[in-house]
Design an enzyme around this catalytic site. Structure first.
Site, PDB file in Angstrom:
ATOM      1  N   HIS A   1      -7.446  -6.866  30.949  1.00 23.32           N
ATOM      2  CA  HIS A   1      -7.228  -5.448  31.253  1.00 23.32           C
ATOM      3  C   HIS A   1      -6.298  -4.732  30.282  1.00 23.32           C
ATOM      4  O   HIS A   1      -6.164  -3.523  30.330  1.00 23.32           O
ATOM      5  CB  HIS A   1      -6.649  -5.300  32.660  1.00 23.32           C
ATOM      6  CG  HIS A   1      -5.192  -5.668  32.757  1.00 23.32           C
ATOM      7  ND1 HIS A   1      -4.760  -6.964  32.711  1.00 23.32           N
ATOM      8  CD2 HIS A   1      -4.083  -4.913  32.861  1.00 23.32           C
ATOM      9  CE1 HIS A   1      -3.451  -6.990  32.782  1.00 23.32           C
ATOM     10  NE2 HIS A   1      -3.006  -5.762  32.879  1.00 23.32           N
TER      11      HIS A   1
HETATM   12  C1  UD1 Z   1      -0.906  -0.985  34.808  1.00 25.11           C
HETATM   13  C2  UD1 Z   1       0.403  -1.418  34.136  1.00 25.11           C
HETATM   14  C3  UD1 Z   1       0.244  -2.807  33.560  1.00 25.11           C
HETATM   15  C4  UD1 Z   1      -0.256  -3.783  34.594  1.00 25.11           C
HETATM   16  C5  UD1 Z   1      -1.528  -3.241  35.214  1.00 25.11           C
HETATM   17  C6  UD1 Z   1      -2.067  -4.130  36.293  1.00 25.11           C
HETATM   18  C7  UD1 Z   1       1.796   0.320  33.055  1.00 25.11           C
HETATM   19  C8  UD1 Z   1       2.240   0.807  31.748  1.00 25.11           C
HETATM   20  N1  UD1 Z   1       0.770  -0.551  33.029  1.00 25.11           N
HETATM   21  O1  UD1 Z   1      -1.888  -0.856  33.803  1.00 25.11           O
HETATM   22  O2  UD1 Z   1       1.496  -3.264  33.087  1.00 25.11           O
HETATM   23  O3  UD1 Z   1      -0.502  -5.046  33.997  1.00 25.11           O
HETATM   24  O4  UD1 Z   1      -1.233  -1.955  35.768  1.00 25.11           O
HETATM   25  O5  UD1 Z   1      -3.190  -3.598  36.851  1.00 25.11           O
HETATM   26  O6  UD1 Z   1       2.334   0.692  34.069  1.00 25.11           O
HETATM   27  N2  UD1 Z   1      -7.600   3.059  37.928  1.00 25.11           N
HETATM   28  C9  UD1 Z   1      -8.436   2.989  39.023  1.00 25.11           C
HETATM   29  N3  UD1 Z   1      -7.851   2.795  40.234  1.00 25.11           N
HETATM   30  C10 UD1 Z   1      -6.526   2.656  40.419  1.00 25.11           C
HETATM   31  C11 UD1 Z   1      -5.687   2.749  39.290  1.00 25.11           C
HETATM   32  C12 UD1 Z   1      -6.247   2.933  38.054  1.00 25.11           C
HETATM   33  O7  UD1 Z   1      -9.631   3.097  38.906  1.00 25.11           O
HETATM   34  O8  UD1 Z   1      -6.066   2.451  41.577  1.00 25.11           O
HETATM   35  C13 UD1 Z   1      -8.207   3.240  36.592  1.00 25.11           C
HETATM   36  C14 UD1 Z   1      -8.046   4.655  36.042  1.00 25.11           C
HETATM   37  O9  UD1 Z   1      -9.199   4.985  35.365  1.00 25.11           O
HETATM   38  C15 UD1 Z   1      -6.894   4.517  35.071  1.00 25.11           C
HETATM   39  C16 UD1 Z   1      -7.064   3.080  34.565  1.00 25.11           C
HETATM   40  O10 UD1 Z   1      -7.584   2.353  35.675  1.00 25.11           O
HETATM   41  O11 UD1 Z   1      -6.919   5.475  34.082  1.00 25.11           O
HETATM   42  C17 UD1 Z   1      -5.777   2.457  34.091  1.00 25.11           C
HETATM   43  O12 UD1 Z   1      -4.782   2.535  35.129  1.00 25.11           O
HETATM   44  P1  UD1 Z   1      -3.237   2.685  34.780  1.00 25.11           P
HETATM   45  O13 UD1 Z   1      -2.469   2.693  36.054  1.00 25.11           O
HETATM   46  O14 UD1 Z   1      -3.032   3.826  33.865  1.00 25.11           O
HETATM   47  O15 UD1 Z   1      -2.873   1.402  33.941  1.00 25.11           O
HETATM   48  P2  UD1 Z   1      -3.295  -0.151  34.098  1.00 25.11           P
HETATM   49  O16 UD1 Z   1      -4.186  -0.504  32.958  1.00 25.11           O
HETATM   50  O17 UD1 Z   1      -3.791  -0.461  35.478  1.00 25.11           O
END
Ligand code: UD1
Length: 378
Positions: A219
């Site tokens: 991820h």
């Molecule tokens: C975040 C953390 C990372 C951790 C990871 C675990 C930071 C900088 N990063 O990264 O350290 O390893 O979580 O999962 O805080 N999305 C969904 N549903 C959700 C949340 C997100 O679909 O409930 C999608 C969205 O399109 C979003 C993308 O996932 O843009 C990334 O989510 P984001 O919270 O920005 O970062 P992670 O990659 O999950």
């Protein structure tokens, strides 16, 4: 004493669960749990609260997805309001997600003491958003709870005063030890069937045997946000790994989104030996890990869980903030970056390796109790 602790994203939840429980031993402590809302899907957030018996958050800031600046900025604006209304004695932040950094800055600007659980980890890779979060949070915190002695050394080298550093062990392992039996009782084939992605349709799933499958997660932005490392890695899984062993890939929303964007999703879905499951709950993931012949992951938390369970782990990164889990330090993990050659070589050397469990000092399931004691006496 009034303590506010903050969670935002999935890796925080397994760390806060034992902390909430440990604070219950101190009836004079008023504990407020704040969720920033960075992760909001049921499978990324709510299910962990249910499975791990975490109390419902008292406050949800509902900041949602966005760029780093948007997430950190929105969190700071909303968290400042909470601090002004509640005036806690301590703010406790965990791990290295955006909530950790945003809330430590907000606390210190409001002259409130801040404690960091899982302090001192360093990858020395400034391209990782988490490394920036770790550096900022540790620089600001008044109490730094470290998971291992290497982290103490990192903090000392940065000039952190000895009195602030408290070596307490790894709080995630408190959760692992508490939940281990429940996970072991699950049927792995049922876990997989119940979590298949919708696109799997009515297709049959290969039967999984103990130590007869490979498990995967991926991820990190550095692995999934660009075609170059994502496509070759995917080719390796599809063309080599799944030809030998059925493989279970627990797909993070970010990875799924990027595979679709690069037009790679249909091919991944079409492979009958690449079993795609939705983001798993805590027990399901632990069960998957317990029975896996090998784990391929870029997750720091899974690296630690593989170490304690003994699952050979290929870490798809060039560096790690958790060197204690590496094979050269007695752990179960090898760094393979995102180069296929390196993955293949490590895969060959580890696929028939024995399980080798290793428990670093103070990864004993009692870390949260030690933290709570230090905090209430501070
Ligand atoms: C975040 C953390 C990372 C951790 C990871 C675990 C930071 C900088 N990063 O990264 O350290 O390893 O979580 O999962 O805080 N999305 C969904 N549903 C959700 C949340 C997100 O679909 O409930 C999608 C969205 O399109 C979003 C993308 O996932 O843009 C990334 O989510 P984001 O919270 O920005 O970062 P992670 O990659 O999950």
């Amino acid at each position: 004493m009034k303590i506010i602790s903050v969670v935002g994203a999935r890796p925080n939840f397994m760390k806060v669960a034992p902390f909430c429980r440990a604070l219950k031993a101190y009836p004079d402590v008023q504990h407020i749990l704040v969720h920033t809302g960075q992760h909001y899907d049921v499978r990324m957030s709510e299910q962990f609260f249910k499975e791990l018996d975490i109390p419902n958050p008292d406050i949800n800031l509902e900041i949602g997805s966005g760029s780093h600046a948007e997430q950190v900025g929105r969190t700071m604006i909303e968290f400042e309001k909470v601090l002004r209304a509640e005036k806690p004695d301590w703010v406790v932040v965990l791990g290295d997600v955006n909530a950790t950094c945003a809330c430590s800055i907000t606390a210190k600007k409001e002259h409130i003491k801040c404690a960091h659980i899982e302090a001192g980890l360093r990858s020395r890779d400034m391209d990782m958003p988490e490394e920036i979060n770790r550096l900022v949070t540790d620089r600001l915190s008044d109490l730094l709870f470290t998971p291992d002695r290497l982290s103490n050394a990192n903090l000392k080298a940065e000039g952190v005063e000895d009195e602030k550093i408290k070596f307490v062990g790894n709080i995630m392992i408190d959760t692992l030890e508490r939940q281990r039996e429940k996970a072991a009782a699950l049927d792995i084939n049922k876990v997989v069937r119940e979590n298949l992605i919708d696109e799997w349709g009515g297709r049959g799933v290969p039967a999984l045997k103990e130590r007869g499958y490979v498990a995967m997660t991926m991820h990190r932005p550095s692995n999934v946000d660009q075609r170059e490392p994502l496509e070759p890695a995917m080719r390796f899984f599809l063309d080599e790994v799944t030809k030998e062993y059925p493989s279970v890939w627990a797909i993070h929303p970010r990875a799924q989104k990027m595979l679709k964007e690069f037009g790679l999703w249909d091919e991944v879905v079409a492979n009958d030996n690449m079993i795609l499951v939705k983001p798993l709950g805590y027990h399901a993931m632990l069960r998957l890990n317990m029975g896996a012949r090998l784990f391929m992951t870029d997750s720091g938390g899974l690296q630690e869980e593989c170490c304690v369970l003994g699952t050979p782990c290929l870490t798809m990164r060039w560096n790690t903030e958790r060197p204690i889990t590496l094979m050269e330090n007695g752990g179960a993990s090898i760094l393979v970056g995102n180069a296929v050659e390196k993955m293949r070589e490590a895969y060959r050397s580890q696929i028939n390796a024995e399980r080798h469990a290793m428990r670093p000092e103070l990864w004993d399931g009692k870390t949260a109790e030690r933290i709570a004691k230090v905090l209430v006496e501070a």
